[in-house]
Design an enzyme around this catalytic site. Structure first.
Site, PDB file in Angstrom:
ATOM      1  N   HIS A 201     -43.056   7.317 -62.235  1.00 44.70           N
ATOM      2  CA  HIS A 201     -42.023   6.544 -62.942  1.00 44.70           C
ATOM      3  C   HIS A 201     -40.635   6.852 -62.382  1.00 44.70           C
ATOM      4  O   HIS A 201     -39.661   6.179 -62.738  1.00 44.70           O
ATOM      5  CB  HIS A 201     -42.074   6.859 -64.437  1.00 44.70           C
TER       6      HIS A 201
ATOM      7  N   ASP B 120     -55.980  -9.805 -57.285  1.00 45.25           N
ATOM      8  CA  ASP B 120     -57.228 -10.222 -56.629  1.00 45.25           C
ATOM      9  C   ASP B 120     -57.244  -9.707 -55.189  1.00 45.25           C
ATOM     10  O   ASP B 120     -56.476 -10.161 -54.348  1.00 45.25           O
ATOM     11  CB  ASP B 120     -57.332 -11.745 -56.646  1.00 45.25           C
TER      12      ASP B 120
END
Length: 829
Positions: free
Chosen positions: A569, A770
């Protein structure tokens, strides 16, 4: 215990004293013969081996160590005058000759600090060095000491006291009362309670039970169940109709169920009849009850036979365990031969035998010789059971440790990591880009990873060739992607920047011996399926040398895969995470659609703003709530009719969950209402003037605050109105100031507000990732651990609603998940 390892490291371990401690007063002649009971006689002749670790309490001088040794031996002698059979010798005539020959007391020095030994052995069940030398586990019917003790001194002044007591004269309860008595005498408290002896008839001979050969491939692992997880498991069982399940019942049933599943998996899918024997302390079950201080073995087993897979579901097992316990209540006589007969019949019918016992509630962590309670207590476990479960409390009392021993094949069959490597950028980072300055917002971020896993089902080909092709594609495309997202392959420095040195990211590969569909079904009610996340991942303390990204590819038996990505982060928010994933997937499927990351120059910082992750709340509970689109629309319509203009799904869900969380907190605080504040993370890219591209790399998130000081301010419309105003106030920002954000958040903490945090991963197209073999069947966000009161949103897999991962203190969650207003719009999963 592995005796062959004792003393192997002569540099670290020196035994410098071996002596015999005898009772302080002779045993009277009428007590010289101590008859073994029916249950004593059927026990295996092993020792119960437990070690207590005591840290230094401020003085590590040799003189102090000498005083401790003298005190322990003197008080042990006094204790043996009360527990006189332990200083005797076992005979072949079914009794102990209480001849006062004493117990062996060894003393040793270990050239190490106690903290180092405990750290080194934190994942190992038995730190061998601290157990007595030359201890035999069998064959000590006549001349061997019934108790052997070893005092080990560490360089730091800490000590370890290992006590091994023959199971022929004591069970775990007697062990604990002996330790309490000895400790009390040592610290001169005057609180000791004398042992209670029960007369047993004479026996012609001892029932000699040989210890069976130890399984060659015998493996023991320690599993820790935190109280919050145990409560969740009990709640699950209760919701399925089980009345008042205990922590022992649910944990035994879960571990037994998983052990049988593992055995089936390692047996080519063949289910074998199994039986679990659970040891029960009968003192309180007897009529009349026996004192806790009763000396000897007062343990009977109840059996949980399982002959079909249908009988191995969790609820069925818990029910059997409850019935087994009930059948033992009200006993008047304890028959050892009957217990042996019951156990033997299962062995004769080729049942796979498991054994379970608990050392909880025996106050082992309260043993205090006068220098404080132990930092850790370790039970080695008898070696004769290759398939066994032993329970102990954790040192802090925040859960239960389970020592699980199984055949090696059963223990490892479900999951193993077989590859760990580093993926580096496909081309070197140019010299002028070697320093990547963190922005003001990057600097204030906690140093945790964002952990997200993508599950992809098999597209019809589960061949090894396909697996190898997928692996090669992913690593090759990741290398290309890192050439664009080059800071992620660098290392964080203490100078407020990333050293873009191309050290790379860690890539792990594993196999999970399960079908993906079964795995997802099994974990549908669990927020994080831990197995799919990287091993050894640290949540904090990785400012300098740790990989800023860790990736793990897991293969399932059906050909499905899971890709877990954990990104620091400090260099990315959720939006950057999503654009990185989109880029990597596009490169993998060679679509040519990828959009390069947008870098924004930040000034140099003298040093990184190091945000320490606060300690995690002990009783931390997470639940998943699903809001279907129809319910969200209904909620929006409801607030619109009350005057709220154009409420968004985010606004109404946040307000509802925050309202219910505050109600739960008030309920668990005896009706008193505390000031609260909700911080909502807002992606600022589209709110900036001028707007920033979606592909802007880094942290571009500011919190809006929703403070609530009165109950009137916590009604739904008021909260939605505050959220709307907070979002409006962030519109048109030109500069993002991290220090100002921290200052705003800190002032609420300083004024004792109860803090809640909220963030959304919706609209980031995570379900559109994908790699060329279709979109994910499920995406799971683990959530950072630093917020005990938090809400995270994600779309549902089908897109027909929103999932909310809600984390609250355990006490608050009990009320929260039953809130009728909440359940009118959400379903608990």
């Amino acid at each position: 215990m592995t005796k062959k390892d004792f003393g192997a490291d002569t540099r670290q371990h020196h035994v410098f004293s071996r002596e015999t401690i005898k009772p302080s007063s002779p045993t009277p002649s009428h007590l010289k013969r101590y008859n073994l009971s029916s249950l004593d006689r059927i026990m295996f002749p092993n020792y119960i081996p437990i070690v207590f670790f005591f840290p230094n309490n401020g003085d590590d001088s040799l003189a102090k160590n000498g005083v401790k040794s003298s005190q322990l031996k003197h008080s042990l002698s006094k204790t043996l005058a009360q527990y006189y059979p332990f200083a005797g010798r076992l005979t072949s005539g079914g009794y102990v000759d209480c001849n006062d020959e004493g117990v062996e007391f060894q003393e040793a020095r270990i050239e190490s600090k106690l903290s180092e030994i405990l750290e080194k052995h934190k994942d190992v069940v038995v730190p061998d060095l601290v157990f007595p030398l030359g201890l035999e586990q069998d064959g000590f019917y006549h001349d061997s000491s019934l108790m052997v003790i070893k005092l080990s001194h560490f360089d730091c002044g800490g000590i370890a006291i290992a006590v091994c007591l023959s199971h022929k004269v004591a069970d775990a309860c007697t062990f604990s009362t002996f330790m309490a008595y000895w400790a009390s005498v040592t610290r001169q408290s005057g609180e000791q309670v004398s042992p209670h002896f029960i007369s047993s008839p004479s026996n012609d001979q001892i029932t000699k039970r040989e210890i069976p050969p130890r399984t060659k491939n015998f493996v023991t692992r320690k599993f820790v169940f935190h109280n919050s997880k145990i409560t969740h498991l009990k709640t699950m069982a209760s919701s399925s109709g089980i009345q008042n399940p205990t922590r022992f019942e649910v944990l035994v049933a879960l571990l037994y169920k998983c052990a049988m599943t593992a055995t089936k998996s390692s047996s080519s899918g063949t289910f074998s009849p199994s039986v679990l024997f659970c040891a029960v302390n009968m003192r309180s079950n007897m009529v009349p009850p026996l004192p806790k201080t009763s000396v000897g073995n007062f343990v009977l087993p109840f059996s949980v036979p399982t002959t079909t897979e249908n009988g191995s579901n969790l609820n069925s097992l818990i029910d059997q365990i409850k019935k087994g316990k009930m059948q033992l209540k009200g006993a008047e006589v304890l028959h050892g031969d009957e217990a042996i007969s019951t156990m033997s019949k299962f062995g004769e019918n080729n049942y796979k035998v498991y054994f379970c016992s608990s050392l909880c509630n025996l106050d082992l962590y309260k043993v205090d010789f006068g220098w404080g309670k132990p930092a850790r207590v370790v039970f080695a476990g008898p070696d004769q059971f290759s398939s066994s479960i032993y329970f102990m409390e954790t040192p802090s009392g925040d859960g239960i440790e389970a020592l699980v021993s199984l055949d090696e094949q059963d223990m490892v069959t479900r999951y193993h990591v077989f590859s760990r490597e580093t993926i580096k950028p496909s081309i070197p980072t140019p010299s002028h880009l070697k320093r990547y300055n963190l922005s003001s917002l990057d600097c204030i971020m906690f140093p945790n990873y964002m952990p997200i896993v993508f599950f992809f089902p098999n597209d019809g080909d589960d061949s090894q060739t396909k697996n190898e092709k997928q692996l090669s594609q992913l690593k090759h495309s990741l290398s290309k992607t890192l050439a664009q997202y080059y800071p992620f392959a660098g290392r964080l420095t203490s100078g407020g920047c990333v050293n873009c040195n191309d050290d790379g990211v860690e890539f792990q590969e594993a196999r999970i011996q399960s079908k993906l569909s079964e795995f997802l079904e099994k974990h549908k009610d669990v927020v994080v399926p831990d197995l799919v996340f990287p091993l050894g991942l640290e949540q904090d303390g990785f400012y300098h040398d740790s990989s800023l990204m860790v990736v793990k590819l897991s293969h399932f038996d059906c050909g499905g895969i899971a890709i877990a990505v954990c990104l620091s982060h400090k260099v990315a928010d959720a939006c950057t995470f999503s654009t990185f994933m989109a880029y990597w997937a596009s490169v993998t499927r060679q679509s040519g659609e990828q959009v390069s990351p947008h870098f924004i120059s930040s000034p140099s910082n003298d040093q990184i703003t190091k945000q320490e992750i606060p300690p995690r709340t002990r009783n931390f509970v997470t639940r998943r709530f699903v809001f279907h689109n129809s319910k969200i629309t209904h909620l929006k319509t409801m607030v619109s009719s009350s005057g709220i203009q154009n409420p968004t799904r985010f606004e109404v869900l946040v307000a509802l969950l925050y309202k219910c969380a505050m109600t739960a907190a008030k309920s668990s605080s005896s009706g008193s209402s505390s000031p609260s504040v909700l911080f909502c993370a807002v992606n600022m890219r589209s709110k900036m003037v001028p707007p920033l591209p979606k592909t802007s790399l880094g942290n571009f998130v500011l919190p809006l605050s929703v403070p609530t000081t009165t109950e009137n301010g916590s009604n739904l419309n008021s909260l939605i109105d505050q959220i709307k105003k907070g979002k409006m106030q962030l519109d048109g920002a030109e500069v993002l100031d991290g220090d100002e954000a921290i200052s705003t958040m800190s002032k609420f903490g300083e004024n004792n507000y109860k803090v809640y945090f909220c963030s959304s991963l919706c609209n980031f197209d995570l379900y559109k990732v994908d790699f060329g073999w279709g979109k994910p069947a499920r995406v799971v966000f683990a959530g950072p651990d630093q917020f005990s009161s938090s809400i995270y949103f994600m779309e549902t897999p089908s897109g027909n609603g929103i999932e909310a991962l809600v984390s609250l203190d355990e006490q608050d969650m009990v009320t929260f998940e039953l809130d009728k207003e909440l359940l009118a719009f959400a379903s608990l999963h």
